[in-house]
Design a protein around this motif. Structure first.
Motif, PDB file in Angstrom:
ATOM      1  N   GLY A 160       0.788  -1.227   0.000  1.00  0.00           N
ATOM      2  CA  GLY A 160       0.000   0.000   0.000  1.00  0.00           C
ATOM      3  C   GLY A 160       0.816   1.270   0.000  1.00  0.00           C
ATOM      4  N   VAL A 161       2.142   1.151   0.019  1.00  0.00           N
ATOM      5  CA  VAL A 161       3.021   2.327   0.052  1.00  0.00           C
ATOM      6  C   VAL A 161       3.970   2.267  -1.135  1.00  0.00           C
ATOM      7  CG1 VAL A 161       4.862   3.506   1.312  1.00  0.00           C
ATOM      8  CG2 VAL A 161       2.898   2.566   2.561  1.00  0.00           C
ATOM      9  N   ASN A 162       4.065   3.362  -1.869  1.00  0.00           N
ATOM     10  CA  ASN A 162       5.025   3.413  -2.971  1.00  0.00           C
ATOM     11  C   ASN A 162       5.651   4.796  -3.061  1.00  0.00           C
ATOM     12  OD1 ASN A 162       3.638   5.021  -5.357  1.00  0.00           O
ATOM     13  ND2 ASN A 162       2.053   3.713  -4.462  1.00  0.00           N
ATOM     14  N   ILE A 163       6.906   4.799  -3.457  1.00  0.00           N
ATOM     15  CA  ILE A 163       7.627   6.064  -3.645  1.00  0.00           C
ATOM     16  C   ILE A 163       7.372   6.531  -5.074  1.00  0.00           C
ATOM     17  CG2 ILE A 163       9.882   7.195  -3.655  1.00  0.00           C
ATOM     18  CD1 ILE A 163      10.854   5.138  -1.658  1.00  0.00           C
ATOM     19  N   GLN A 164       6.741   7.693  -5.203  1.00  0.00           N
ATOM     20  CA  GLN A 164       6.400   8.196  -6.536  1.00  0.00           C
ATOM     21  C   GLN A 164       7.564   8.930  -7.192  1.00  0.00           C
ATOM     22  OE1 GLN A 164       2.833  10.489  -5.584  1.00  0.00           O
ATOM     23  NE2 GLN A 164       1.545   8.825  -6.352  1.00  0.00           N
ATOM     24  N   SER A 165       8.315   9.684  -6.399  1.00  0.00           N
ATOM     25  CA  SER A 165       9.433  10.438  -6.976  1.00  0.00           C
ATOM     26  C   SER A 165      10.428  10.808  -5.888  1.00  0.00           C
ATOM     27  CB  SER A 165       8.937  11.711  -7.673  1.00  0.00           C
ATOM     28  OG  SER A 165       8.416  12.633  -6.721  1.00  0.00           O
ATOM     29  N   VAL A 166      11.675  11.004  -6.318  1.00  0.00           N
ATOM     30  CA  VAL A 166      12.741  11.476  -5.429  1.00  0.00           C
ATOM     31  C   VAL A 166      13.562  12.512  -6.189  1.00  0.00           C
ATOM     32  CG1 VAL A 166      14.869  10.888  -4.202  1.00  0.00           C
ATOM     33  CG2 VAL A 166      12.920   9.321  -4.115  1.00  0.00           C
ATOM     34  N   THR A 167      13.700  13.667  -5.613  1.00  0.00           N
ATOM     35  CA  THR A 167      14.608  14.675  -6.161  1.00  0.00           C
ATOM     36  C   THR A 167      15.494  15.181  -5.022  1.00  0.00           C
ATOM     37  OG1 THR A 167      13.018  16.471  -5.803  1.00  0.00           O
ATOM     38  CG2 THR A 167      13.015  15.412  -7.971  1.00  0.00           C
ATOM     39  N   VAL A 168      16.659  15.674  -5.403  1.00  0.00           N
ATOM     40  CA  VAL A 168      17.605  16.200  -4.418  1.00  0.00           C
ATOM     41  C   VAL A 168      18.133  17.527  -4.933  1.00  0.00           C
ATOM     42  CG1 VAL A 168      19.690  15.699  -3.076  1.00  0.00           C
ATOM     43  CG2 VAL A 168      18.287  13.822  -3.916  1.00  0.00           C
ATOM     44  N   VAL A 187       5.760  10.200  -1.402  1.00  0.00           N
ATOM     45  CA  VAL A 187       5.322   8.839  -1.075  1.00  0.00           C
ATOM     46  C   VAL A 187       3.801   8.791  -1.075  1.00  0.00           C
ATOM     47  CG1 VAL A 187       5.374   6.996   0.646  1.00  0.00           C
ATOM     48  CG2 VAL A 187       7.371   8.470   0.353  1.00  0.00           C
ATOM     49  N   ASN A 188       3.259   7.784  -1.721  1.00  0.00           N
ATOM     50  CA  ASN A 188       1.802   7.588  -1.714  1.00  0.00           C
ATOM     51  C   ASN A 188       1.465   6.405  -0.800  1.00  0.00           C
ATOM     52  OD1 ASN A 188      -0.820   8.440  -2.982  1.00  0.00           O
ATOM     53  ND2 ASN A 188      -0.860   6.253  -3.474  1.00  0.00           N
ATOM     54  N   SER A 189       0.472   6.600   0.065  1.00  0.00           N
ATOM     55  CA  SER A 189       0.066   5.554   1.002  1.00  0.00           C
ATOM     56  C   SER A 189      -1.443   5.374   0.943  1.00  0.00           C
ATOM     57  CB  SER A 189       0.497   5.930   2.430  1.00  0.00           C
ATOM     58  OG  SER A 189       0.049   4.965   3.361  1.00  0.00           O
TER      59      SER A 189
END
Length: 715
Positions: A479-487, A536-538
C-alpha cells in the motif's frame, strides 16, 4: 548598515574572524581585495546556510561547573604544575587508598596502587593501547575513574592522575570514563586535535608552533582582545615531496582531516574493546556495530576514490610486497618520529610469527562461518546463524572483551595493524614506537587502514552470503510506494578551518597560556546544504522508516555497475521515522538532519569562554544531547567539476511498534532501532527478481565540486 548589524548580531561568534579578515584586505591591491572579498562573502553566506540545530538542553549550574572542570583537565597535561597550578594542591591532598570505599570497583583501586608501586609507564613516554602492558594499565586506570561513586570522587581522582600517570594514558582513560559515566556522558571534551595536536598536524606546523612558543614571532603576531593570536597555514602529508606512484596521496585531505580522525577516535570508545558491554551498560550489538561502522568508513573512502578516477581500494597481503606506502611527517611529543612504510615494503622476518598467527585465525574464523558455529572457551558449539550470530562473529574478529573464546580466535584486528603498520617494539620495557595504525587518533591517516578493513569485512560479507536473500514480503511495504525522489544540487567546495595548537607546546606560566592563542588554518572539504524531496503515496495512515544510501553508479572506467554486484559499496546517509497519511505525502529531509552527522566541534577557547560567561553572568548555555557523530561536511564525496555520478537509493519500510527500541549512546545520543539489521536492506546479497519493490527508489545524482569563489552565494 542595518544588514551588517543584523548579521553581526546573528553570527556574533564568527564576527571577529570575519572582521579581522576584512581588515587584512585593506593591505591588498584592489583586484586582490575584490577576489578575497568574494571568497569571504561566499564562505560567510555558506555559514549562514549551514546553521544546524541538534537536540539540546539548557545547562544548569551543576552541569556548567562540571563541564568547565572537565575541560580544564585536558589542557597542557604534560605541564600540570604550570597550567592551572591550583589543581596541584588538590592532587597533593588526595589519597586513593584512603578513599577505597568511594569506588564501586575496589579491586581496581587496589590493583592500581600495586601497579604504581611496581612502576607504571613513566610520564613523557609514548603510549599505545596496542601494547599489552600499557593497555592493562590504562584499563585499570579507567576502571578506577569509571567506578567512582560520585562526581566529586571522580574529579579528585582525575586531578590526582593528571599529575601522577603518563599523559597520553591519562587522556585516553579519562576520555572513555567521561563518555561512559552517567554523570558526565553528555559533557564535551576538547576536540582531540586540540588536546594532542602532534597526532593531527605535520612536523612543519608543529615546528613553527614551537618556534612561536620560544619567542620567534616575527611577521605572525596579532593581538585580538588582549590575546596574542597566531595563525599558521597548514598542509597535508606529502605536500613537500609529492610521490607520483602513490595515488592515495590525492585523498589525504580526507584521510588526514582532523574531524574524520577524531570521529574514529570517538567511535572506538562507544564500545571500548577492552570492557564487556554488560559492565558499561551499553547495547549488546557491539560486534555488528564494529562491522557496520567500518563498512561505512570503507564505503565513504571508495566513494571519494571515484572522484579521482580511482577504483575500489585493493586488498593487502602479508605474503607479498605492500604496494601502499605511507610517509607520515609527524612525531610524538617526545620527538620520536612516526614509522614510515615505503612502497613495496616486504613484511620483515621478525613479524613472521604474527603473520602465521593471522593465517591460523583466518582459517578458524572462515571455518566457523561456513560450519555455522564457533567454539566457546569451554569447547561448546555456539550457533552463529541466529539473531545474535553476527554480533558473536564481530566480537571474535575484533577480539574484544565479549569474544566467546579470546584464546582460540585471538585479536585479528590488532595483529593486522601490528604487522602492516611496521611499528617498533624492543625488549626494553616501555620502549615502543607505534605506527599510525597503533593509535585510534591516527589510524585513518594510513591508506592501508582501508585495505585492512576490506579484508576484515570479507568475513561479514561471507556470513551474509550464507543467509537467505531477502524475500519480497521482507522488503515490500504493501500500500506504500515512492512516486518520486529529487535532491537539491549537490555541491562541494574547500574552505578554511582553524584548530588550536597550544597544547602541543610548553608554556612558561598559566598567564602566558591564557593570553596566547596559536592556531593552524587548513583547507577542508565541505558541501552546500541540500535537501531530499521524497514523494510517497500511502493507502492508509501508517508509520514508516526511511533509509537513504549513496553508492557508486559507475566504476573507474565509466562502466555502469549493477546493484547485484555493487550492493555492498553503498554508504548509509540517514535513517528516520515518518508518519504517513492516506494519500500523497511530501517528505523534505535536510542533509543536516541526518542521525549520523554533527557540525564542526566548537573550538576549545570559544566553548570555554562561553562556560565562564554563563557561570559569571547567568547567560543561557545549551549543550547537545548528541555529543559526537560523523562530520556533517564530509557526508558527500568531493565529486568533480563536471559532476561525478552516484546512485541514491531510498527505501521506506513498515514499522512494527513492538520491535522499536530506544538506545542511549554516548556518541550518537538517543537512537531509535526498528529491529532490522544495520544497513538493511543492503546488508545481504541482492536478488534482482524481488528487489524492485514500489517502496524502494533508485535515482542518479551528480556531485559537483567548485572553488569557493565560484559558488553562487548571495546575502
Amino acid at each position: 548598515g542595518r544588514h551588517t548589524v543584523y548579521i553581526k548580531s546573528k553570527y556574533k561568534g564568527k564576527w571577529d574572524t570575519a572582521q579581522a579578515a576584512f581588515s587584512r584586505m585593506l593591505k591588498l591591491r584592489p583586484m586582490a581585495i575584490m577576489k578575497l572579498a568574494l571568497v569571504i562573502l561566499a564562505s560567510f553566506c555558506l555559514l549562514a546556510q549551514a546553521v544546524q540545530q541538534l537536540p539540546s538542553q539548557v545547562a544548569d549550574k551543576t552541569y556548567l561547573v562540571r563541564q568547565k572542570n572537565i575541560y580544564e583537565l585536558f589542557w597542557h597535561v604534560d605541564q600540570p604544575t604550570v597550567y592551572h597550578p591550583e589543581l596541584y594542591q588538590k592532587a597533593r591532598t588526595f589519597n586513593i587508598l584512603e578513599n577505597v570505599a568511594n569506588y564501586n570497583d575496589q579491586e581496581a583501586v587496589k590493583e592500581f596502587v600495586q601497579l604504581l608501586n611496581h612502576g607504571m609507564l613513566p610520564r613523557g613516554q609514548v603510549f599505545t593501547m596496542m601494547n599489552r602492558e600499557m593497555r592493562h594499565q590504562a584499563v585499570v586506570l579507567f576502571r578506577v575513574l569509571y567506578s567512582a561513586k560520585t562526581f566529586d570522587v571522580f574529579y579528585h581522582t582525575a586531578v590526582w592522575a593528571r599529575f601522577n600517570v603518563n599523559e597520553l594514558m591519562y587522556v585516553y582513560s579519562l576520555s572513555v570514563a567521561v563518555m561512559h559515566r552517567p554523570d558526565t556522558k553528555m559533557m564535551k571534551m576538547p576536540p582531540m586535535y586540540e588536546v594532542v595536536p602532534h597526532f593531527f598536524f605535520n612536523d612543519d606546523v608543529m615546528q613553527r608552533t614551537y618556534n612561536i612558543a620560544m619567542g620567534d614571532i616575527a611577521g605572525v603576531k596579532k593581538t585580538v582582545g588582549g590575546v596574542e593570536y597566531y595563525v599558521l597555514p597548514a598542509n597535508y602529508t606529502g605536500w613537500y615531496t609529492i610521490r607520483h606512484n602513490q595515488p592515495e596521496q590525492r585523498l589525504n585531505y580526507l584521510t588526514e582531516d582532523v574531524g574524520f580522525n577524531t570521529f574514529y577516535f570517538m567511535i572506538n570508545h562507544d564500545h571500548p574493546p577492552f570492557m564487556p558491554a554488560s559492565i558499561l551498560n551499553t547495547p549488546q550489538n557491539r560486534g555488528e556495530y564494529y562491522f557496520f561502522i567500518h563498512k561505512q568508513l570503507l564505503n565513504r573512502y571508495n566513494l571519494e576514490r571515484l572522484s579521482h578516477n580511482l577504483g575500489e581500494v585493493s586488498y593487502v597481503s602479508m605474503n607479498r610486497p605492500i604496494m601502499t606506502g605511507y610517509y607520515p611527517t609527524m612525531h610524538f611529543r617526545n620527538g620520536v618520529s612516526f614509522p614510515q612504510r615505503r612502497i613495496g615494503t616486504v613484511v620483515p622476518n621478525h613479524m613472521q610469527k604474527h603473520v602465521q598467527i593471522i593465517q591460523d585465525l583466518h582459517s578458524r574464523i572462515s571455518n566457523a562461518i561456513d560450519a555455522g558455529f564457533v567454539l566457546d572457551s569451554q569447547g561448546n558449539r555456539v550457533n552463529i546463524y541466529t539473531k545474535d550470530g553476527l554480533n558473536i562473529l564481530g566480537n571474535l574478529v575484533q577480539g574484544n572483551a565479549d569474544s566467546v573464546n579470546l584464546q582460540y580466535y585471538g585479536q585479528l584486528d590488532l595483529l593486522m595493524r601490528k604487522v602492516l603498520g611496521l611499528g617498533y617494539e624492543s625488549n626494553v620495557r616501555y620502549q615502543v614506537i607505534p605506527s599510525a595504525l597503533h593509535l585510534w587518533s591516527t589510524s585513518i591517516r594510513d591508506p592501508v587502514f582501508f585495505s585492512i578493513y576490506k579484508t576484515i569485512l570479507n568475513y561479514y560479507h561471507r556470513y551474509k552470503e550464507n543467509l537467505p536473500k531477502y524475500k519480497t514480503e521482507e522488503l515490500n511495504f504493501p500500500g506504500v510506494n515512492i512516486q518520486s525522489v529529487t535532491v537539491d544540487k549537490l555541491t562541494t567546495y574547500f574552505d578554511h578551518f582553524e584548530s588550536m595548537l597550544n597544547n602541543g607546546v610548553s608554556v612558561r606560566s598559566h598567564k602566558e597560556a591564557r593570553n596566547t592563542l596559536i592556531k593552524a588554518r587548513q583547507y577542508r572539504l565541505n558541501h552546500k546544504p541540500f535537501t531530499y524531496h521524497i514523494t510517497v503515496n500511502s493507502d492508509r495512515d501508517t508509520k514508516g522508516i526511511v533509509r537513504i544510501f549513496l553508492g557508486p553508479k559507475e566504476d573507474e572506467f565509466g562502466h555502469e555497475v549493477d546493484l547485484t554486484n555493487n550492493y555492498m559499496n553503498f554508504m548509509q546517509m540517514d535513517e528516520f521515522l515518518v508518519d504517513l497519511k492516506t494519500g500523497t505525502n511530501t517528505i523534505d529531509r535536510s542533509s543536516h538532519e541526518s542521525i549520523f552527522v554533527v557540525p564542526d566541534e566548537t573550538p576549545s577557547d570559544v566553548l570555554y569562554k562561553k562556560l565562564v560567561t554563563s557561570l559569571e553572568s547567568g547567560e543561557t548555555f545549551k549543550y547537545s544531547t548528541q555529543p559526537y557523530g560523523f562530520p556533517d561536511r564530509l557526508i558527500l564525496p568531493r565529486g568533480t567539476k563536471d559532476g561525478t555520478a552516484y546512485n541514491l537509493l531510498i527505501m521506506v519500510s513498515p514499522v512494527d511498534e513492538s520491535n522499536i527500541v530506544h538506545i542511549d549512546s554516548p556518541i550518537w545520543g538517543r537512537i531509535t532501532n526498528d529491529g532490522r539489521p544495520m544497513g538493511f536492506p543492503l546488508d545481504r546479497p541482492v536478488n534482482p527478481l524481488v528487489f524492485n519493490v514500489p517502496n524502494m527508489h533508485v535515482t542518479e545524482v551528480l556531485v559537483h565540486h567548485r572553488d569557493v569563489e565560484e559558488l553562487n552565494a548571495t546575502v
